[in-house]
Design a protein around this motif. Structure first.
Motif, mmCIF file in Angstrom:
data_model
loop_
_atom_site.group_PDB
_atom_site.id
_atom_site.type_symbol
_atom_site.label_atom_id
_atom_site.label_comp_id
_atom_site.label_asym_id
_atom_site.label_seq_id
_atom_site.Cartn_x
_atom_site.Cartn_y
_atom_site.Cartn_z
ATOM 1 N N ASP A 221 -31.271 -36.161 -6.741
ATOM 2 C CA ASP A 221 -32.678 -36.136 -7.290
ATOM 3 C C ASP A 221 -33.801 -35.530 -6.149
ATOM 4 N N GLU A 222 -33.240 -36.029 -4.987
ATOM 5 C CA GLU A 222 -34.018 -35.456 -3.769
ATOM 6 C C GLU A 222 -34.043 -33.997 -3.664
ATOM 7 N N TYR A 223 -33.133 -33.112 -4.090
ATOM 8 C CA TYR A 223 -33.025 -31.831 -4.367
ATOM 9 C C TYR A 223 -33.491 -31.264 -5.815
ATOM 10 N N GLY A 224 -34.051 -32.164 -6.610
ATOM 11 C CA GLY A 224 -34.550 -31.574 -7.913
ATOM 12 C C GLY A 224 -33.648 -31.597 -8.861
ATOM 13 N N PHE A 225 -32.517 -32.271 -8.685
ATOM 14 C CA PHE A 225 -31.453 -32.382 -10.062
ATOM 15 C C PHE A 225 -31.656 -33.511 -10.497
ATOM 16 N N ASP A 226 -32.504 -33.963 -11.542
ATOM 17 C CA ASP A 226 -32.686 -35.137 -11.923
ATOM 18 C C ASP A 226 -31.680 -35.653 -13.151
ATOM 19 N N ARG A 227 -30.870 -34.615 -13.679
ATOM 20 C CA ARG A 227 -29.833 -35.223 -14.510
ATOM 21 C C ARG A 227 -28.420 -34.206 -14.414
ATOM 22 N N LEU A 228 -27.573 -35.364 -14.169
ATOM 23 C CA LEU A 228 -26.168 -34.507 -13.740
ATOM 24 C C LEU A 228 -25.076 -35.069 -14.895
ATOM 25 N N ILE A 229 -24.023 -34.171 -15.030
ATOM 26 C CA ILE A 229 -23.306 -34.326 -15.761
ATOM 27 C C ILE A 229 -21.802 -33.960 -14.712
ATOM 28 N N TYR A 230 -20.924 -34.920 -14.579
ATOM 29 C CA TYR A 230 -19.696 -34.605 -13.794
ATOM 30 C C TYR A 230 -18.583 -34.706 -14.887
ATOM 31 N N GLY A 231 -17.535 -33.824 -15.037
ATOM 32 C CA GLY A 231 -16.416 -34.146 -15.924
ATOM 33 C C GLY A 231 -15.202 -33.777 -15.237
ATOM 34 N N PHE A 232 -14.119 -34.478 -15.612
ATOM 35 C CA PHE A 232 -12.822 -33.892 -14.950
ATOM 36 C C PHE A 232 -11.538 -34.347 -15.982
ATOM 37 N N THR A 233 -10.906 -33.289 -16.202
ATOM 38 C CA THR A 233 -9.651 -33.801 -16.741
ATOM 39 C C THR A 233 -8.413 -32.986 -16.078
ATOM 40 N N ARG A 234 -7.406 -33.760 -16.445
ATOM 41 C CA ARG A 234 -5.938 -33.150 -15.800
ATOM 42 C C ARG A 234 -5.126 -32.380 -16.950
ATOM 43 N N TYR A 235 -5.833 -32.218 -18.103
ATOM 44 C CA TYR A 235 -4.937 -31.759 -19.089
ATOM 45 C C TYR A 235 -5.515 -30.422 -19.934
ATOM 46 N N ARG A 236 -6.283 -29.662 -19.133
ATOM 47 C CA ARG A 236 -6.835 -28.238 -19.483
ATOM 48 C C ARG A 236 -5.704 -27.466 -19.712
ATOM 49 N N SER A 237 -5.663 -26.776 -20.751
ATOM 50 C CA SER A 237 -4.629 -25.459 -20.812
ATOM 51 C C SER A 237 -5.436 -24.903 -21.909
ATOM 52 N N GLY A 238 -5.100 -23.376 -21.323
ATOM 53 C CA GLY A 238 -5.904 -22.195 -22.489
ATOM 54 C C GLY A 238 -7.464 -22.535 -22.638
ATOM 55 N N THR A 239 -7.681 -22.907 -23.852
ATOM 56 C CA THR A 239 -9.078 -22.969 -24.271
ATOM 57 C C THR A 239 -9.281 -24.459 -24.558
ATOM 58 N N SER A 240 -8.033 -25.356 -24.298
ATOM 59 C CA SER A 240 -8.504 -26.804 -24.649
ATOM 60 C C SER A 240 -8.446 -27.519 -23.381
ATOM 61 N N LEU A 241 -9.562 -28.546 -23.409
ATOM 62 C CA LEU A 241 -9.982 -29.479 -22.284
ATOM 63 C C LEU A 241 -8.924 -30.631 -22.382
ATOM 64 N N GLY A 242 -8.167 -30.728 -23.532
ATOM 65 C CA GLY A 242 -7.139 -31.967 -23.698
ATOM 66 C C GLY A 242 -7.963 -32.740 -24.387
ATOM 67 N N ASP A 243 -7.370 -33.976 -24.657
ATOM 68 C CA ASP A 243 -8.000 -35.149 -25.320
ATOM 69 C C ASP A 243 -9.352 -35.806 -24.424
#
Length: 112
Positions: free
Chosen positions: A26-48
């Motif tokens: 937020d100090e840098y001006g990024f007031d909204r954040l989303i972080y996402g992680f998955t171990r199951y990405r394959s091709g065009t799928s992000l998994g379940d």
């Protein structure tokens, strides 16, 4: 920066780390954040989606729709993140989309 990284590395919980990180961003001006992680990405799928780790400071109303209705599947920033490393801003993405739209319009007029 050194003290910030030291602070993050000493957090005892994900909640503590995320709160410290969102405050710093937020100090840098990024007031909204989303972080996402998955171990199951394959091709065009992000998994379940049940296997995703999602951290965000967006409102519950926003995330219930964005994530719950799977709008992220076609979200420009998600698509960018799947093909790049590092951080990206919505402003950068808007410029890329604008440039793509201009190219599409130019191609459309040349074909006529």
């Amino acid at each position: 920066m050194k003290s910030y990284l030291h602070r993050l590395s000493n957090c005892q919980t994900i909640e503590e780390l995320w709160e410290a990180h969102t405050r710093k961003m937020d100090e840098y001006g990024f007031d909204r954040l989303i972080y996402g992680f998955t171990r199951y990405r394959s091709g065009t799928s992000l998994g379940d989606p049940e296997d995703f780790i999602i951290l965000t400071n967006h409102s519950r109303e926003y995330t219930d729709v964005f994530l719950g209705e799977q709008h992220y599947v076609h979200a420009p920033m998600v698509n960018w993140a799947l093909n790049h490393e590092g951080a990206g801003s919505w402003g950068m993405l808007a410029q890329m989309c604008s440039a793509s739209e201009i190219m599409i319009n130019q191609r459309h007029f040349r074909e006529k």
